[in-house]
Design an enzyme around this catalytic site. Structure first.
Site, short mmCIF file in Angstrom:
data_model
loop_
_atom_site.label_atom_id
_atom_site.label_comp_id
_atom_site.label_asym_id
_atom_site.label_seq_id
_atom_site.Cartn_x
_atom_site.Cartn_y
_atom_site.Cartn_z
N LYS A 80 17.44 8.19 -4.26
CA LYS A 80 16.82 7.37 -5.30
C LYS A 80 17.36 7.78 -6.67
CE LYS A 80 12.17 5.88 -6.80
NZ LYS A 80 10.72 6.05 -6.61
N SER A 155 7.86 1.79 -5.67
CA SER A 155 9.05 1.72 -6.50
C SER A 155 10.35 2.10 -5.81
CB SER A 155 8.87 2.63 -7.71
OG SER A 155 8.83 3.99 -7.30
N SER A 179 4.74 4.88 -3.61
CA SER A 179 6.09 4.34 -3.78
C SER A 179 7.07 4.59 -2.65
CB SER A 179 6.71 4.88 -5.06
OG SER A 179 6.37 4.04 -6.12
N1 GLN Z 1 2.85 1.09 -7.43
C1 GLN Z 1 2.43 2.29 -8.07
C2 GLN Z 1 2.66 2.22 -9.55
O1 GLN Z 1 3.24 1.26 -10.00
C3 GLN Z 1 3.11 3.46 -7.45
C4 GLN Z 1 4.26 4.00 -8.16
C5 GLN Z 1 4.88 5.19 -7.53
O2 GLN Z 1 4.38 5.71 -6.52
N2 GLN Z 1 5.94 5.67 -8.15
O3 GLN Z 1 2.26 3.08 -10.28
#
Ligand code: GLN
Length: 485
Positions: A80, A155, A179
Site C-alpha cells: 500500500k 481505504s 480498511s
Molecule cells: N472507512 C474508514 C474511514 O474512512 C476506515 C479507514 C481506515 O481503516 N483507514 O475512516
C-alpha cells in the site's frame, strides 16, 4: 493468466527455493497479468519492474548458490502506498506527498526484505487512508475486479483488488477502522488486521495513531499466517509495539478439531442494523456450518456497539488533525508558490494539495479538540471507548470469538455512498485494539463476493488465524476462482 499465479504463497516459495521455477519468471508473470488487467482495475500507483526483477534475480542466484532461502524468498508482494520503502516515492494517494521520497524503510519492509520478498508495486488507496471506496485517492479510482462498475472498498482498495485479480499473491494494507477487512469482504479475499501493537507501525503514514495497524491481504489464511510470521514482532522504534518474539503463525493452523473446541459469539445487536438480505443469509449459513462442525454457538451482547460510529469519528478525526498538522508545506511535501505570508503559505499549501475528505476531517478533529469542546466530545468519547472495551471483554468471557458479517452492505457503484454502519463490526476491533479477520464465504446472486468476520480478544492472533483457517476449510469457497476481467 499464468498458472503459476494460482499457486499459494507456500507453494510458490517451495517451487522457487527448490529451483523448479525462477523468481524472475514469477515476477514477469505478475507484470504480464498487470499489463492485461490493470487498464480496467487501476490497482497500482507505481510499478517497480526493473527493481523487482533485479531482486527476483538475486533470489534466483541465492537458490542456485545453495544459500539458505528466506521465509518468503522470491515471492512477489504489493505494498500500500502509505508504507515507506527507502528511496521510493510514497504518496499516500495525496497530491501533498506526490513527490515525496521515503528516507528509510518501514520496519515491515525491512523484515520483508530480509525474508526475500519481491516488491512489485505500490497500491492505490483513499487519500491518507480516509475513505471506504478508494475513490478519495487524488490520482485514480480502482475498480472491483468482480465487476468493474463497482468500488473495491477502501481505504486499501488497491491492495485488495491486486490480490483478487491475481496480479500479486499477497499484499500489505493498513487498517484504522476496517480498511483491510472491508475491501477484503468486497473483493473476496482474506484480510487480516492483527492486534494493535503486534506489527510495528514504524514507517507507515499515520491516520489515527491509536487505531492504525498494518495488516495483510491474501487468497488463503495460510498465506496470511506466513506473511504475519514475517512482519509481526517487537520493534523499539514503535513505542506501542508489543514486546513479543517472532513466532510461526502457521503452526497449528491445520488443527482440524479446533472448531469443536470453539465457542462462537453472535452479537445480539446485529439485528439492530440493516444488513443486506443476501449477506445475512450467507452469514446464517456460515453459522450453521460452524455449528455442524461442532462449534458452540452462543449469543453475546455488546450494548455499546451503538456508540461505535460516533466514537470512531470523534477520536479518529481528533488524531487526524494532530497527525496531519505536520503537513504544513514547510518541511516537506507540496509547497504552494502563491503564499504571501507564513500563515498564507500554510493555508495555501494545504488548501491546494489536500482533498475534500482530508480537509473535512481536519476541521472536525480540530473542532472536537478545541478548548471549549474537548470535554464535551473528545474526553467523553475516550471514556465511552473504555466502556466499549469493558463490554467486549465481558463478551469474551462467554465466547472465544465474535462472529459477524464482514460488511453489512454489498459493494456499491462508483459515486454511491457506502453507509456509515457498513463496517461497524470491523471498526470495533480498532477501537478495542483487537485482531479481526475477514474470510470469504460465498457469492451474491449478482456474482459479488461476501465475507464473514472474526474478532477475538487482544493478542489472540494465533488462535484467530486457526479459527479462520478452519472456517475456510468448511466454507466451500473456491480459491482457484478468479474474476473474469
Ligand atoms: N472507512 C474508514 C474511514 O474512512 C476506515 C479507514 C481506515 O481503516 N483507514 O475512516
Amino acid at each position: 493468466m499464468d498458472e503459476i499465479l494460482k499457486d499459494t504463497v507456500k507453494d510458490l516459495r517451495l517451487k522457487i527455493c527448490s529451483g523448479e521455477v525462477k523468481s524472475v519468471d514469477v515476477a514477469k508473470a505478475c507484470y504480464k497479468r498487470i499489463a492485461e488487467v490493470e487498464p480496467k482495475i487501476k490497482a497500482f500507483l507505481l510499478l517497480n519492474e526493473k527493481e523487482a526483477l533485479r531482486h527476483a534475480a538475486q533470489s534466483d542466484d541465492k537458490v542456485r548458490s545453495g544459500a539458505k532461502c528466506g521465509y518468503l524468498e522470491g515471492v512477489p508482494i504489493g505494498i500500500k502506498d502509505n508504507i515507506m520503502i527507502k528511496g521510493e516515492s510514497m504518496t499516500s494517494a495525496s497530491k501533498y506527498l506526490e513527490n515525496y521520497i521515503s528516507p528509510y524503510d518501514a520496519t515491515v519492509i525491512e523484515k520483508l526484505k530480509t525474508a526475500g520478498a519481491v516488491f512489485i508495486g505500490r497500491t492505490n488507496m483513499d487519500e491518507f487512508a480516509m475513505g471506504s471506496s478508494t475513490e478519495t485517492s487524488a490520482f485514480q479510482k480502482t475498480a472491483n475486479p468482480w465487476n468493474t462498475e463497482y468500488i473495491p472498498g477502501g481505504s486499501s482498495g488497491g491492495s485488495a483488488a491486486a490480490v483478487c485479480a491475481g496480479m500479486v499473491p499477497f499484499s500489505l494494507g493498513t487498517d484504522t477502522g476496517g480498511s483491510i477487512r472491508q475491501p477484503a469482504g468486497f473483493c473476496g479475499v482474506v484480510g487480516f488486521k492483527p492486534s494493535y501493537g503486534l506489527v510495528s507501525r514504524y514507517g507507515a503514514c499515520a491516520l489515527a495513531s491509536s487505531f492504525d495497524q498494518i495488516g495483510t491481504f491474501s487468497r488463503t489464511v495460510k498465506d496470511t499466517a506466513m506473511l504475519i510470521s514475517v512482519i509481526a514482532g517487537k520493534d523499539y522504534r514503535d513505542p506501542v509495539c508489543e514486546p513479543t518474539d517472532t513466532i510461526d503463525y502457521t503452526f497449528g493452523l491445520e488443527d482440524a478439531d479446533i472448531l469443536k473446541k470453539l465457542k462462537i459469539g453472535i452479537p445480539k445487536e446485529l439485528s439492530d442494523y440493516e444488513t443486506d438480505p443476501e449477506i445475512l443469509k450467507a452469514f446464517e449459513e456460515s453459522v450453521k456450518k460452524l455449528k455442524s462442525e461442532g462449534s458452540q454457538i452462543v449469543e453475546v451482547s455488546v450494548p455499546s456497539y451503538k456508540y461505535v460510529p460516533a466514537l470512531y469519528k470523534i477520536i479518529m478525526c481528533a488524531e487526524v488533525s494532530a497527525n496531519i498538522a505536520k503537513f504544513d508545506g514547510i518541511r516537506y511535501g507540496y509547497r504552494s508558490p502563491n503564499g504571501k505570508s507564513l500563515n498564507d503559505e500554510y493555508s495555501k499549501s494545504r488548501g491546494e494539495s489536500l482533498g475534500y475528505e482530508v480537509k473535512k476531517r481536519i476541521l472536525f478533529g480540530t473542532f472536537v479538540l478545541g478548548a471549549k469542546n474537548y470535554h464535551k466530545y473528545y474526553h467523553t468519547a475516550q471514556k465511552v471507548r473504555t466502556v466499549l472495551i469493558n463490554d467486549l471483554n465481558k463478551a469474551f468471557t462467554a465466547c472465544d470469538f465474535i462472529f459477524s458479517p464482514a460488511t453489512l452492505q454489498m459493494p456499491v457503484k462508483f459515486g454511491q455512498q457506502v453507509s456509515e454502519e457498513c463496517d461497524i463490526f470491523t471498526t470495533v476491533s480498532n477501537l478495542g485494539g483487537l485482531p479481526g479477520i475477514s474470510v470469504p464465504c460465498g457469492f451474491s446472486r449478482s456474482g459479488m463476493p461476501m465475507g464473514v468476520h472474526f474478532t477475538g480478544p487482544r493478542l489472540s492472533d494465533a488462535k484467530i488465524l486457526q479459527a479462520a483457517r478452519a472456517f475456510e476449510r468448511v466454507s466451500e469457497w473456491d480459491i482457484n476462482r478468479f474474476p473474469k476481467i
